[in-house]
Design an enzyme around this catalytic site. Structure first.
Site, PDB file in Angstrom:
ATOM      1  N   GLU A   1       0.862  -1.184   0.000  1.00 38.08           N
ATOM      2  CA  GLU A   1       0.000   0.000   0.000  1.00 38.08           C
ATOM      3  C   GLU A   1       0.896   1.230   0.000  1.00 38.08           C
ATOM      4  O   GLU A   1       1.769   1.368   0.848  1.00 38.08           O
ATOM      5  CB  GLU A   1      -0.915  -0.004   1.227  1.00 38.08           C
ATOM      6  CG  GLU A   1      -1.602   1.311   1.545  1.00 38.08           C
ATOM      7  CD  GLU A   1      -2.465   1.833   0.408  1.00 38.08           C
ATOM      8  OE1 GLU A   1      -2.298   3.019   0.066  1.00 38.08           O
ATOM      9  OE2 GLU A   1      -3.282   1.055  -0.139  1.00 38.08           O
TER      10      GLU A   1
ATOM     11  N   ARG B   1     -16.261   5.120   7.320  1.00 41.11           N
ATOM     12  CA  ARG B   1     -15.397   4.425   6.371  1.00 41.11           C
ATOM     13  C   ARG B   1     -14.035   4.145   6.988  1.00 41.11           C
ATOM     14  O   ARG B   1     -13.483   3.051   6.841  1.00 41.11           O
ATOM     15  CB  ARG B   1     -15.229   5.255   5.095  1.00 41.11           C
ATOM     16  CG  ARG B   1     -14.441   4.558   3.996  1.00 41.11           C
ATOM     17  CD  ARG B   1     -14.263   5.468   2.788  1.00 41.11           C
ATOM     18  NE  ARG B   1     -13.723   4.734   1.650  1.00 41.11           N
ATOM     19  CZ  ARG B   1     -12.441   4.457   1.451  1.00 41.11           C
ATOM     20  NH1 ARG B   1     -11.549   4.846   2.350  1.00 41.11           N
ATOM     21  NH2 ARG B   1     -12.046   3.791   0.384  1.00 41.11           N
TER      22      ARG B   1
ATOM     23  N   ARG C   1     -17.667  15.219   0.603  1.00 45.30           N
ATOM     24  CA  ARG C   1     -17.806  14.353   1.774  1.00 45.30           C
ATOM     25  C   ARG C   1     -16.954  14.894   2.914  1.00 45.30           C
ATOM     26  O   ARG C   1     -15.841  15.376   2.692  1.00 45.30           O
ATOM     27  CB  ARG C   1     -17.349  12.931   1.460  1.00 45.30           C
ATOM     28  CG  ARG C   1     -17.918  12.300   0.203  1.00 45.30           C
ATOM     29  CD  ARG C   1     -17.112  11.058  -0.151  1.00 45.30           C
ATOM     30  NE  ARG C   1     -17.436  10.514  -1.448  1.00 45.30           N
ATOM     31  CZ  ARG C   1     -18.333   9.559  -1.667  1.00 45.30           C
ATOM     32  NH1 ARG C   1     -19.003   9.053  -0.650  1.00 45.30           N
ATOM     33  NH2 ARG C   1     -18.560   9.110  -2.883  1.00 45.30           N
TER      34      ARG C   1
ATOM     35  N   ASP D   1     -12.833  -1.039  -7.539  1.00 41.20           N
ATOM     36  CA  ASP D   1     -13.049   0.160  -8.343  1.00 41.20           C
ATOM     37  C   ASP D   1     -12.085   0.265  -9.515  1.00 41.20           C
ATOM     38  O   ASP D   1     -12.371   0.951 -10.500  1.00 41.20           O
ATOM     39  CB  ASP D   1     -12.907   1.409  -7.472  1.00 41.20           C
ATOM     40  CG  ASP D   1     -14.127   1.662  -6.613  1.00 41.20           C
ATOM     41  OD1 ASP D   1     -15.169   1.016  -6.856  1.00 41.20           O
ATOM     42  OD2 ASP D   1     -14.054   2.505  -5.698  1.00 41.20           O
TER      43      ASP D   1
ATOM     44  N   ALA E   1     -17.724  -0.706  -1.857  1.00 42.15           N
ATOM     45  CA  ALA E   1     -16.944  -1.584  -0.980  1.00 42.15           C
ATOM     46  C   ALA E   1     -17.530  -2.984  -0.943  1.00 42.15           C
ATOM     47  O   ALA E   1     -16.791  -3.982  -0.900  1.00 42.15           O
ATOM     48  CB  ALA E   1     -16.889  -0.999   0.424  1.00 42.15           C
TER      49      ALA E   1
END
EC number: 1.-.-.-
Length: 433
Positions: free
Chosen positions: A45, A117, A195, A314, A327
């Protein structure tokens, strides 16, 4: 390879090594599911920690079925502990007039968990760490490669090999072009989403903004305001410890300077803005994001030429947020891939990846279409003529009752025939006309 009643296998028992790039919901789920199925997992990541920004995420029954097998139920228990404590969902018009109040019980909503989230990612990542999986945060993958017998990535100039590579690095995927030669244009949908999430202490001492904490009472609240071409949602989470809001516009109106200022401008002519603006204006600037919304049909080719790399989530099939499934479908992708690898075995890894694509494509395409319909519904409210001009079934059985793991067991052979013999097949998990 010994497999218990839940389908779990002993760690590293399959002989298959899987590299996963990207640790959002899809990548984390892929890592956990691959470990459960006995595969060795190596994760990369590029961010030093899981992605934090966003608002609420809703884990629906179709994905929760996968999570039930994690940690002997401990992950589901964590979702239950941190889900929003709601008793009603409220809908208002732009004047602030209450139009609908629907009962909601977070503890009785079957397999449906609404939570932050970032909390979901924390729960997944902590569970993955508990499995002692090889995780590399803050690590950039610079290249992808494959041969007939292996695939891998390049990190810091070093080539790392595995049996297959999973690219799950999101809608703006850097790995996708190296897996699929198919162009992946992202035409805007003439829509924008804003958001935000922040701690309730930001508004607690402001009487003009803290009204939402009083409305939440001992639990949480969730309010949606619909106007022409605009929808605003706001509320609280984790027993009013956090504030969230989101704003969706049918126009492309990305903020030039401040996302908060842009939202205040969008709702400026709403009579209820006098109530909403003090709360929104308290949002810390680094706790708000704006996004152009994209939709398109799924990538036609998820699997690389030699069958050793696959794009999931995605990166393969972006959803509009109105679908409420981004998700959830990433979690389904992960579960299907891990099980297909377990069934096919080390000698047939390319087949497993191609079967995964076959089993998933029709379903995600149908859900993408539903997302567009849901967007059109939410942005075409006309209160003077009865409210919603279009109405969708809230929880259609084909979507929320789907068991993706059961589907693999039932349709694996059919998908193999589709891959190896070119058979045209219709798979489960799609609406029946």
């Amino acid at each position: 390879m010994a497999i218990d009643a839940s389908g779990a296998a002993a760690p590293n028992s399959s002989g298959i090594t899987v590299i996963i790039v990207g640790l959002g919901p899809t990548g984390l789920a892929a890592a956990i599911e691959c470990h459960r199925r006995g595969h060795k997992v190596i994760c990369f990541e590029r961010n030093p920690k899981s992605y934090r920004l966003g608002d609420l995420i809703n884990v629906t029954g179709n994905a929760a079925r996968v999570l039930q097998g994690w940690g002997n139920g401990s992950v589901i228990n964590d979702l239950q502990a941190f889900q929003c404590n709601l008793d009603t969902l409220e809908v208002y018009d732009e004047t602030g007039d209450l139009k609908l109040s629907a009962p909601y019980n977070a503890n009785q909503a079957k397999d449906n968990y609404m939570l932050r989230r970032s909390r979901l990612l924390d729960i997944f990542l902590q569970h993955l760490k508990n499995l002692d999986v090889d995780i590399h945060l803050g690590t950039e993958v610079t290249d992808y490669w494959e041969t007939e017998s292996s695939a891998g990535v390049t990190v810091g100039g070093k080539r790392i090999a595995a049996d297959c590579v999973v690219v799950a690095d999101g809608v703006h995927s850097k790995g996708r072009p190296q897996v699929s030669a198919e162009p992946f244009d992202l035409p805007s949908t003439d829509g924008t989403a804003f958001r935000a999430f922040f701690h309730a202490s930001e508004i607690a001492q402001d009487p003009e903004a803290s009204w939402i904490l009083q409305d939440a009472g001992e639990g949480d609240c969730f309010k949606t305001f619909y106007g022409k071409g605009l929808v605003m949602m706001l509320g609280t989470a984790e027993n009013h410890e956090y504030i969230f809001w989101s704003c969706g516009s049918k126009e492309n109106v990305l903020a030039q300077s401040s996302a908060v200022a842009q939202v205040l401008d969008l709702i400026g002519d709403w009579p209820v803005s006098k109530r909403l603006a003090p709360l929104i204006s308290k949002t810390p600037s680094d706790n708000c994001l704006d996004q152009t919304l994209f939709t398109r049909s799924p990538l036609n080719k998820w699997v690389s030429r030699k069958g050793r790399m696959i794009v999931l989530g995605d990166a393969a099939h972006p959803f509009l947020p109105h679908a409420g499934q981004g998700a959830n479908q990433g979690i389904e992708d992960a579960a299907v891939l891990a099980l297909c690898l377990q069934i096919a075995g080390k000698d047939d890894v390319p087949l497993a990846l191609r079967v995964t694509e076959k089993l998933r494509y029709q379903r995600v395409a149908a859900i993408q279409k539903r997302g567009v319909e849901a967007r059109d519904q939410s942005l075409s409210v006309d209160w003077e003529n009865g409210g919603f001009t279009k109405k969708l079934t809230l929880y259609p059985a084909w979507l929320h009752d789907q068991d993706c793991i059961k589907q693999v067991y039932e349709e694996f052979d059919k998908a193999v025939a589709a891959v190896t013999k070119g058979h045209e097949c219709t798979f489960g998990g799609i609406p029946v006309d």
